[in-house]
Design an enzyme around this catalytic site. Structure first.
Site, PDB file in Angstrom:
ATOM      1  N   SER A 103       1.839 -21.388   2.444  1.00 36.66           N
ATOM      2  CA  SER A 103       0.806 -20.739   1.635  1.00 36.66           C
ATOM      3  C   SER A 103      -0.472 -21.558   1.465  1.00 36.66           C
ATOM      4  O   SER A 103      -0.442 -22.768   1.283  1.00 36.66           O
ATOM      5  CB  SER A 103       1.365 -20.456   0.248  1.00 36.66           C
ATOM      6  OG  SER A 103       0.308 -20.114  -0.622  1.00 36.66           O
ATOM      7  N   ARG A 108     -10.436 -19.529   5.076  1.00 38.78           N
ATOM      8  CA  ARG A 108      -9.459 -19.751   6.128  1.00 38.78           C
ATOM      9  C   ARG A 108     -10.083 -19.936   7.505  1.00 38.78           C
ATOM     10  O   ARG A 108      -9.636 -20.776   8.286  1.00 38.78           O
ATOM     11  CB  ARG A 108      -8.499 -18.563   6.173  1.00 38.78           C
ATOM     12  CG  ARG A 108      -7.638 -18.531   4.946  1.00 38.78           C
ATOM     13  CD  ARG A 108      -6.782 -17.296   4.874  1.00 38.78           C
ATOM     14  NE  ARG A 108      -5.901 -17.418   3.709  1.00 38.78           N
ATOM     15  CZ  ARG A 108      -5.039 -16.487   3.334  1.00 38.78           C
ATOM     16  NH1 ARG A 108      -4.962 -15.353   3.997  1.00 38.78           N
ATOM     17  NH2 ARG A 108      -4.279 -16.681   2.287  1.00 38.78           N
ATOM     18  N   HIS A 160      -4.719 -18.178  10.272  1.00 41.76           N
ATOM     19  CA  HIS A 160      -4.477 -18.897   9.024  1.00 41.76           C
ATOM     20  C   HIS A 160      -4.315 -20.387   9.297  1.00 41.76           C
ATOM     21  O   HIS A 160      -3.564 -20.777  10.180  1.00 41.76           O
ATOM     22  CB  HIS A 160      -3.217 -18.342   8.362  1.00 41.76           C
ATOM     23  CG  HIS A 160      -3.101 -18.712   6.926  1.00 41.76           C
ATOM     24  ND1 HIS A 160      -2.919 -20.007   6.518  1.00 41.76           N
ATOM     25  CD2 HIS A 160      -3.160 -17.965   5.803  1.00 41.76           C
ATOM     26  CE1 HIS A 160      -2.860 -20.028   5.195  1.00 41.76           C
ATOM     27  NE2 HIS A 160      -3.008 -18.808   4.737  1.00 41.76           N
ATOM     28  N   ALA A 209       0.832  -1.203   0.000  1.00 41.37           N
ATOM     29  CA  ALA A 209       0.000   0.000   0.000  1.00 41.37           C
ATOM     30  C   ALA A 209       0.867   1.254   0.000  1.00 41.37           C
ATOM     31  O   ALA A 209       0.667   2.162  -0.814  1.00 41.37           O
ATOM     32  CB  ALA A 209      -0.946  -0.014   1.198  1.00 41.37           C
ATOM     33  N   LEU A 215      -2.936  -8.699  -1.014  1.00 39.76           N
ATOM     34  CA  LEU A 215      -2.066  -8.042  -1.997  1.00 39.76           C
ATOM     35  C   LEU A 215      -2.914  -7.170  -2.907  1.00 39.76           C
ATOM     36  O   LEU A 215      -2.562  -6.041  -3.236  1.00 39.76           O
ATOM     37  CB  LEU A 215      -1.308  -9.089  -2.808  1.00 39.76           C
ATOM     38  CG  LEU A 215      -0.493 -10.099  -1.999  1.00 39.76           C
ATOM     39  CD1 LEU A 215       0.292 -11.020  -2.930  1.00 39.76           C
ATOM     40  CD2 LEU A 215       0.460  -9.397  -1.066  1.00 39.76           C
ATOM     41  N   GLU A 254      -3.694  -3.063   4.940  1.00 43.33           N
ATOM     42  CA  GLU A 254      -4.138  -3.803   6.127  1.00 43.33           C
ATOM     43  C   GLU A 254      -4.419  -2.873   7.300  1.00 43.33           C
ATOM     44  O   GLU A 254      -5.178  -3.225   8.210  1.00 43.33           O
ATOM     45  CB  GLU A 254      -3.059  -4.842   6.516  1.00 43.33           C
ATOM     46  CG  GLU A 254      -3.529  -5.821   7.599  1.00 43.33           C
ATOM     47  CD  GLU A 254      -2.468  -6.861   7.983  1.00 43.33           C
ATOM     48  OE1 GLU A 254      -1.424  -6.925   7.317  1.00 43.33           O
ATOM     49  OE2 GLU A 254      -2.699  -7.605   8.944  1.00 43.33           O
TER      50      GLU A 254
END
Lengths: 259, 638
Positions: free
Chosen positions: B286, B332, B268, B46, B442, B426
């Site tokens: 990931s 998630r 996560h 960002a 992202l 974020e």
């Protein structure tokens, strides 16, 4: 390998170690090696967690903790790094210091820990060094000159998979500086060539390729980095396995720029 | 008295709002832009994209990061990919579907108009990144490849091996470096923002500490952008980088910016399990691995056999069993809660707090080389940390704190409740509701920085009469004094406990009481213990060294001090939100099948907290969420 019945998430073995660490208050004072004893280091710990443990111990003893750079602790930000027993990022191949684990050491070992040493990387404190020179190299031309917006559709220019893969291989550089620290000439050629190669492998990077190479190499020289004399230490210590072929490619780009 | 929050969402049909808003926004003519200065704090996706874009437009930009280079911001660690509604696969994707998936994935707790804009500009992001030289994965025909991510039934995720965040950040960093070279951006590395300066009700600057020299400095500007990431490190152990902290947003909160939905945290599902007390961070594997990995535990409790010795019939592929439509690719929050559930039943593997992520079937189907090509670096990382070979033995994974959906409240323009203070990425609360979908962080960071802020900041600067302010204004002196006092106080206590020890203690309270399952009793206990710990901190903290030097202990102490205030607000928000939604799971509010049970009648709103002068005494304000384009339903991935 610290595996037991296919699991490794136990607490591992415990090590007692002697650490020889470079201590330097700031860039203006002279540094020296100091010795510390540390016990109860689990083989499951990362190298930096071992340093955390040492620092907690030093603080309790009323001593100044060891300054060291680190951030992501997963091998991608490029912030950490030190010479460990003479090797940049320690004994493990293709591994940053934060991803080096204490299982790579044995009980009773003496470990020497020093900062990156290069004219272009002055020490800030203890193991932390100033890598602003790397910033200057990128700023001198390590980009494709596009502003925001007005770009063509992402699929407008097909890129052969092999070229994209080669670009990606070079683009993986994390800018940690291990290549410079390991090089007897403190050369930044592996770092600089990785960026040149990343962009030269892509059609988008063609327009400025010669200007980019000329500008980045000039910046590299002016900042006090040495030249490449093919020792290959840089490739050997690179945590991202960036290849010296990139240096050859950079030299070709440079000749192209000079023609 | 509660404040009415105006989201400033433009009128008109959903798909036309952003176009209309852009047209109606005030512009600053190119020659005048250099008269305006903008501060950008943080250089992740960002911040770097915003600083580069604003510099490119001609504004005078000052950018700040605490690391030694903008390239090290924690966006660099994002692995799996970035979503975009390109529909290159011809599999039914569209802007509307990405919008819908994101709203649904967020459990209907995000603002429709912001999310739709995000989906609209997602397509431009990929174009922008390719033009910068981001080496996305390609197919043999030379066109871009895609993979699938959780919470979606289309393949819309673009990726660069397992290092997508790195490559996108290096793209933004290269654009930023170019603007630094052109003198459009003045870059301050190893510099941490310690407070915000508000003059006549508007954000006009920041107070920073030079982390090398310790010098406390004033910086004035016409607008301030906070792009300082999330607050996951309030849990101590998280997948965040060591330096990630809440200080910039918390200090802004104390100066008048409302903090929204602090309890929304993403745990996560696929991280490497905890190994011991001295661990400093958790490492993510990931989500993209769930494309090819199957999650399972033994059917029987306490089955200690090795994975390869457990026959197929005695394995429970619990996600595939419970959610046949999405299988291993459920969102998630659902994957995490189910992993916790099977471990709580005594069916966890390894040390008990882990489940398997098994690639054997995929390796048999497509071969080890294809798997290596897709995830090689992740497998290597796993092997380095655990000393196991995931090509041969299933990975062991367990949920860990990863991302925070809450953040400073912003309106449609990404402007906080302090005029002139914008919050991107974020650090704001805006787009992910109560749960973020994979590969959307992202997307949001770059959307905000490249394609949203450049318009909305122009609108603010072009439409506001700003009196000239310099760093000599008395307001700067007052805030600088506050900062110095605080630094000196931290150093003067000379107690017995280190910043790390306090941080770990706070983390334990947060993980046990505010983690994957939250209860009234647990939250009340946290609300009692956090202020006690804070009290102890301010009487017993031991910070070595001095103010005027490189002092990492002092840096951490300041950040932990802010987490100790923030944690209390977090627990308070979790206690008041008497429902379960996305990552916020209250054990009192679940369906018979153990799924999150929302209360749309009472909680279809954003909770935005207003500082009233004392920690824990914030006023809870409400922005009602209005859903005109989606129907609120119980989320189902079955």
């Amino acid at each position: 390998m610290a595996t037991l019945n296919g699991t490794s998430n136990g607490h591992g073995k415990m090590l007692s170690l002697t650490l020889q660490i470079w201590r330097q208050k700031n860039s203006k004072t002279k540094g020296r090696m100091e010795e510390y004893k540390i016990k109860g280091v689990s083989t499951e710990m990362s190298f930096l967690e071992m340093l955390d443990m040492l620092n907690e111990q030093l603080i309790k003893e009323g001593k100044d903790p060891v300054a060291f750079d680190h951030d992501c602790r997963e091998g991608i930000c490029g912030m950490c790094g030190a010479m460990v027993n003479g090797y940049a990022h320690g004994p493990d191949e293709a591994t940053t210091l934060c991803q080096t684990h204490m299982r790579s050491f044995s009980d009773g070992d003496t470990i020497t820990i020093e900062p990156w040493r290069a004219k272009a990387f002055p020490v800030i404190k203890d193991l932390a060094v100033d890598r602003t020179s790397f910033e200057r190299i990128i700023q001198s031309g390590g980009y494709i000159s596009v502003g925001t917006g007005g770009t063509p559709d992402a699929n407008a220019i097909p890129i052969p998979k092999e070229a994209a893969d080669r670009a990606m291989d070079a683009a993986q550089c994390i800018g940690c500086g291990a290549c410079v620290a390991a090089c007897p000439n403190a050369s930044a050629m592996l770092f600089t060539s990785a960026k040149i190669s990343h962009l030269a492998n892509l059609p988008q990077g063609q327009v400025e390729r010669h200007l980019r190479a000329a500008n980045m190499i000039r910046a590299m020289d002016e900042l006090g980095f040495g030249n490449c004399t093919n020792h290959g230490e840089c490739e050997a210590v690179c945590p991202k396995e960036i290849k010296m072929e990139n240096i050859a490619l950079m030299n070709r780009e440079y000749f192209g720029a000079m023609m | 008295m509660a404040t009415v929050l105006d989201s400033k969402v433009p009128s008109g049909p959903l798909g036309e709002k952003w176009e209309k808003h852009k047209f109606e926004s005030k512009l600053v003519n190119p020659a005048n832009r250099r008269k305006f200065s903008v501060i950008v704090v943080g250089t992740g996706l960002a911040g770097a994209s915003a600083a580069a874009s604003l510099g490119d437009m001609g504004y005078k930009v000052k950018a700040f990061c605490f690391q030694d280079s903008p390239r090290r911001a924690h966006s660099i660690a994002a692995q799996g990919g970035i979503n975009a509604a390109k529909n290159y696969r011809n599999d039914g994707d569209s802007v509307h579907r990405l919008f819908y998936d994101t709203i649904k994935g967020g459990d209907y707790r995000a603002r429709e108009a912001n999310v739709h804009r995000l989906a609209e500009v997602s397509v431009n992001i990929i174009d922008q990144c390719v033009a910068q030289g981001v080496p996305f994965a390609r197919e043999y025909g030379g066109l871009l490849d895609n993979r699938s991510f959780g919470g979606a039934q289309v393949s819309r995720t673009f990726y660069a091996r397992g290092q997508t965040g790195q490559q996108l950040l290096l793209g933004a960093y290269s654009a930023l470096s170019r603007q630094i070279h052109l003198n459009n951006v003045e870059m301050h590395t190893r510099t941490e923002m310690l407070d915000l300066v508000v003059v006549d009700g508007r954000a006009r600057g920041i107070i920073t500490r030079n982390l090398v020299t310790g010098a406390v400095e004033r910086h004035s500007a016409d607008a301030v952008l906070l792009c300082t990431g999330g607050y996951g490190n309030v849990f101590f152990l998280s997948t965040n980088a060591q330096g990630c902290n809440v200080t910039a947003t918390w200090r802004a909160h104390r100066r008048g910016a409302f903090f929204a939905n602090p309890c929304y945290t993403q745990i996560h599902p696929t991280c490497i399990p905890v190994h011991g007390e001295d661990q400093s961070k958790l490492t993510l594997m990931s989500e993209s691995l769930r494309n090819d990995g199957r999650v399972w535990v033994p059917k029987a409790k306490g089955d200690k056999r090795r994975a390869e010795d457990i026959p197929e019939a005695e394995r429970d592929y619990f996600l595939e069993r419970k959610y046949p439509a999405f299988g291993n690719l459920v969102p998630r929050d659902i994957a995490s809660r189910n992993a916790k559930e099977v471990c709580d039943e005594g069916r966890g593997v390894g040390e008990g707090q882990a489940v398997y992520l098994d690639f054997a079937a995929s390796i048999a189907r497509v071969g080890e080389n294809v798997i290596r090509d897709r995830y090689g670096n992740l497998f290597d990382m796993y092997a380095k940390i655990t000393a196991e070979n995931p090509y041969k033995t299933p990975m062991q994974i367990y949920p860990a704190v990863h991302y925070t959906m809450g953040g400073l409240w912003v309106d449609y323009n990404l402007q906080s409740t302090i005029p002139g203070l914008f919050v991107l990425g974020e650090a704001n609360f805006s787009d992910h509701g109560a749960n973020r979908l994979g590969a959307s962080a992202l997307m949001q960071g770059l959307a905000d920085g490249y394609f949203v802020a450049p318009y909305t900041i122009g609108n603010y600067l072009g439409g506001t009469k700003l009196d000239p302010v310099t760093a000599n204004a008395p307001e700067f002196g007052a805030v600088e004094n506050d900062v110095n006092e605080r630094v000196n106080k931290l150093l003067s206590i000379k107690g017995n406990k280190t910043p790390l020890a306090f941080h770990k203690e706070l983390g334990k309270i947060m993980w046990n009481e505010c983690g994957m399952a939250r209860s009234k009793d647990g939250l009340e206990s946290a609300l009692k213990r956090i202020p006690e710990l804070r009290e102890e901190f301010w009487n017993n903290i031991k910070v070595t060294g001095e103010a005027g030097e490189f002092n990492q202990q002092l840096e951490r102490a300041g950040r932990v001090a802010d987490f100790l205030e923030f944690g209390e607000l977090f627990a308070k928000d979790a206690l008041v939100r008497e429902e379960s939604c996305g990552g916020h799971f209250r054990v009192e509010h679940q369906t018979e099948e153990g799924e999150a049970k929302r209360d749309d009648d009472n909680f279809a709103h954003v909770a935005a907290y207003e500082w009233t002068g004392k920690s824990g005494a914030q006023t809870r304000n409400v922005e009602q969420l209005i859903f005109e384009n989606v129907k609120l339903t119980q989320r189902s991935y079955k």
